[in-house]
Design an enzyme around this catalytic site. Structure first.
Site, PDB file in Angstrom:
ATOM      1  N   ASP A  53       0.777  -1.246   0.000  1.00  0.00           N
ATOM      2  CA  ASP A  53       0.000   0.000   0.000  1.00  0.00           C
ATOM      3  C   ASP A  53       0.813   1.303   0.000  1.00  0.00           C
ATOM      4  OD1 ASP A  53      -1.519  -2.148   0.815  1.00  0.00           O
ATOM      5  OD2 ASP A  53      -2.228  -1.233   2.665  1.00  0.00           O
ATOM      6  N   GLU A  84     -10.525  -2.202   4.170  1.00  0.00           N
ATOM      7  CA  GLU A  84      -9.191  -1.717   4.520  1.00  0.00           C
ATOM      8  C   GLU A  84      -8.965  -0.332   3.926  1.00  0.00           C
ATOM      9  OE1 GLU A  84      -6.636  -5.837   4.860  1.00  0.00           O
ATOM     10  OE2 GLU A  84      -6.723  -4.952   2.876  1.00  0.00           O
TER      11      GLU A  84
HETATM   12  C1  FRU Z   1      -3.887  -3.653   2.784  1.00  0.00           C
HETATM   13  C2  FRU Z   1      -3.269  -4.069   4.106  1.00  0.00           C
HETATM   14  C3  FRU Z   1      -3.637  -3.079   5.178  1.00  0.00           C
HETATM   15  C4  FRU Z   1      -2.529  -3.258   6.171  1.00  0.00           C
HETATM   16  C5  FRU Z   1      -1.356  -3.502   5.272  1.00  0.00           C
HETATM   17  C6  FRU Z   1      -0.310  -4.399   5.858  1.00  0.00           C
HETATM   18  O1  FRU Z   1      -3.225  -4.106   1.663  1.00  0.00           O
HETATM   19  O2  FRU Z   1      -3.701  -5.365   4.422  1.00  0.00           O
HETATM   20  O3  FRU Z   1      -4.921  -3.265   5.717  1.00  0.00           O
HETATM   21  O4  FRU Z   1      -2.359  -2.124   6.987  1.00  0.00           O
HETATM   22  O5  FRU Z   1      -1.855  -4.061   4.080  1.00  0.00           O
HETATM   23  O6  FRU Z   1       0.814  -4.464   5.038  1.00  0.00           O
END
Ligand code: FRU
Length: 679
Positions: free
Chosen positions: A22, A222
């Site tokens: 992300d 998310e």
């Molecule tokens: C989304 C996610 C988020 C989390 C991160 C962990 O892709 O699952 O929810 O904070 O990646 O790397």
């Protein structure tokens, strides 16, 4: 340096090496765009999550910086804290007291993931698996960071959701000027809720409100985002956009992003009524199967497996309007159960239903949301599955629409399957009333209809109401196995978001950031006079046009052809990525089934489509950005966007236009090469 490895994106951000997911901490400050991101400094798959960092003065040329927040371990392999997704702000008024007004702190707000029970240096005890919200600050423009001594600043979710401490993450914080306060939106991932907090100092947070489940309430929610935008550029008509990323179970089955339009009233986000689709059956629909108060056998359905002879349980979950549900479950003993409807003749264009799947979808608080993906709703014709919707992790609550216009007059059956093979628990799929209609049932507003646009978030600190966003150009279905080395994952191109009324509906539209035009090389091919593509299944190579990285703008006018469009990354080896328009279904599509390497994951191959009506002059405009391992398609005014990774051979660099089964007019085309953004 300059990177030329096979598949290395030339105008999309990638770290020099290792795993990225992300985008995080998007903030503009002192003439620089900051891009932080989920990063594994120690490997090419997800793990040891840290915050990587890159800066740019134009969002196109990026310089990789030292790691901003590095995973913490007390011994090799023994992680004490990972730094998960979040945001960053510049605290200009030094409300936090963590800097000065002359040198305001840059503050990152993120999720601390504590895999094991721990007593922190400040004496706070956290339970194993905690996802809590923390802050860190930088006094040197984001280069080095100090964690706040009072972390975590939000240790548990608001009551009554405190048991969700292992699924509480991804805080997005922004300054809300009307009330001179900071606002945070974070995800209660498993409950399909976002929660809103406010703060005067970035340290003390007050719970304000919650939103959800609504629309696509599947997998995990998310990385939310929340921001205002004017409708059609009219600053006296502002709507707020709530972005919710979903994985798995989005429009492409894996990772995806939906949005809601509504209002933020200083405290809560309220979606516009016409932006919430859950409880509304499609207009003009006829209920085919009402499960209310009936057992499946009374309705003429037959059961096999563990279900046979069992009265279906009657469950009620919010959003399913209290209707009796078909509830199939095995006994955790590798059984397959089916429920099959009586035969019926298809006379409508769509079959719609509200479906929920998972381990124990209607009562996750008691039974958990871990899960069983081996559930499906199928459409059978002559006993053969012709349409299928599968369940997914945790609860989901979503209208599904099957286009069955191709099966009119045929005798069909609906089958609900629960395949417990290989699992130890129960699996459920719950189906609400099945309705027939002539209109598709909208499930959600999708930001991108392609498979590779996730965790989208927008920059803080831009002036003039500008809303620039970027997404992770990957999909959790196969992210860890894409065939790139020594890095894994790229970001999308940054995109300007706007709201535009199209066919009397307000839509989120996007276009590639204008600075990207600076990377355009010479125009390789331009043509502005109408050319008819007339013969059946005709494919015309575009004269002398080659390129692994291209920016293509085209305008077509539909004729009698069922499909038309272009092919990019065409190779003598048969490779091609098709970007086309399907006249009958009014959709732009990307087909990557022959795009190159596809075998690293069974879910990678495929065709993806986005609804798009011709513009008022009857034409279809497509802008296509082609890079060494991706294709981004912006259709119409940017309301139909598809982002897709591809892994073609470097020698597959041809471009062609095509029409299938009739005529189409190519009104204009401009193909430019794209230069590398590497220094
Ligand atoms: C989304 C996610 C988020 C989390 C991160 C962990 O892709 O699952 O929810 O904070 O990646 O790397």
């Amino acid at each position: 340096g300059t990177y030329t490895e096979t598949f290395r994106p030339q105008f999309h951000y990638t770290p020099a090496k290792n795993w990225m997911n992300d985008p995080n901490g998007l903030v503009y400050y002192g003439g620089k765009y900051h891009l932080f991101y989920q990063y594994n400094p120690n490997g090419m798959t997800w793990g040891d999550m840290s915050w990587g960092h890159a800066v740019s003065t134009d969002t196109v040329h990026w310089t990789e910086m030292p790691i901003a927040l590095n995973v913490e371990k007390y011994a090799p392999g023994q992680v004490t804290q990972m730094f998960w997704s979040g945001s960053a702000v510049v605290d200009s008024n030094n409300t936090s007291g963590l800097g000065t007004t002359t040198n305001p702190p840059m503050v990152a707000i993120y999720t601390s993931y504590y895999p094991q029970a721990l007593t922190l240096a400040n004496g706070t005890s956290v339970q194993a698996g905690t996802q809590a919200q923390s802050i860190a600050y930088s006094l040197d423009q984001g280069t080095t960071w100090t964690q706040y001594s009072g972390d975590p600043i939000i240790q548990l979710p608001p009551s009554p959701y405190q048991d969700q401490f292992q699924n509480f993450r991804d805080p997005k914080v922004f300054w809300y000027a009307p009330e001179k306060k900071w606002v945070m939106v974070a995800a209660l991932a498993a409950l399909h809720k976002v929660v809103l907090y406010s703060s005067k100092d970035l340290k003390q947070w007050t719970f304000m409100s919650e939103f959800g489940p609504a629309n696509e309430s599947i997998g995990a929610w998310e990385c939310p985002d929340l921001f205002p935008l004017p409708v059609d550029g009219n600053t006296s008509n502002i709507k707020w956009v709530l972005v919710v990323n979903i994985n798995p179970g989005s429009i492409t089955a894996g990772s995806g992003a939906q949005y809601f339009l509504g209002q933020f009233d200083d405290t809560q986000f309220v979606a516009d009524a016409n932006n919430v689709y859950d409880s509304l059956p499609p207009a003009g629909s006829t209920v085919f199967q009402n499960f209310e108060g009936s057992s499946y056998s009374a309705l003429g359905w037959t059961a096999t497996g563990a279900l046979a002879g069992q009265a279906p349980a009657r469950e009620t979950i919010p959003g399913m309007e209290g209707n009796q549900l078909a509830d199939t479950y095995g006994t955790g003993d590798s059984s397959v159960s089916t429920l099959t409807s009586p035969p019926f003749t298809i006379t409508t264009s769509y079959i719609n239903f509200l479906v929920s799947g998972g381990y124990h979808p209607y009562d996750p608080a008691t039974y958990g949301t871990s899960m069983d993906t081996e559930t499906a709703v199928n459409l059978l014709i002559n006993g053969k599955v012709v349409q299928s919707t599968t369940g997914s992790n945790g609860i989901e609550l979503v209208w599904r629409s099957w286009d069955v216009s191709g099966y009119n007059g045929q005798v069909a059956q609906i089958q609900i399957v629960d395949n417990n093979t290989g699992t130890t628990g129960w699996g459920h799929i719950l189906v609400d009333d099945i309705v027939f209609s002539d209109v598709s049932k909208q499930e959600a507003n999708w930001i991108d209809y392609g498979p590779d646009f996730y965790a989208v978030n927008s920059w803080n600190g831009l002036s003039g109401g500008r809303r620039l966003s970027i997404g992770w150009m990957n999909n959790w279905n196969y992210a860890n196995t894409i065939p790139t080395t020594p890095w894994r994952s790229a970001m999308s191109v940054p995109r300007e978001f706007a709201l535009k009324t199209i066919n009397s509906q307000v839509r989120l539209v996007q276009r590639p950031v204008a600075d990207l035009l600076g990377l355009r090389g010479s125009s390789i091919y331009t043509q502005t006079t109408n050319t008819s593509l007339f013969s059946s299944n005709m494919v015309v190579p575009v004269d002398n046009t080659k390129g692994e990285a291209l920016d293509i703008s085209t305008k077509f006018k539909p004729g009698t052809a069922s499909q038309f469009g272009m092919k990019v990354r065409v190779g003598a080896n048969g490779e091609e990525t098709v970007v086309g328009y399907d006249v009958k279904t009014h959709t732009v599509f990307v087909d990557r089934s022959k795009s190159g390497q596809i075998n690293f994951d069974p879910t990678f191959t495929g065709r993806y489509s986005a609804p798009l009506l011709p513009s008022v002059d009857g034409s279809i405009a497509l802008r296509v950005l082609v890079d060494w391992s991706s294709v981004e398609v912006f259709g119409g005014s940017g309301e139909a966007v598809l982002t897709s990774q591809i892994f073609p051979a470097p020698t597959s660099d041809g471009v062609a236009v095509f029409a299938n089964g009739g005529t189409a007019v190519l009104q204009s085309i401009n193909i430019s090469s794209m230069n590398s953004s590497w220094p």
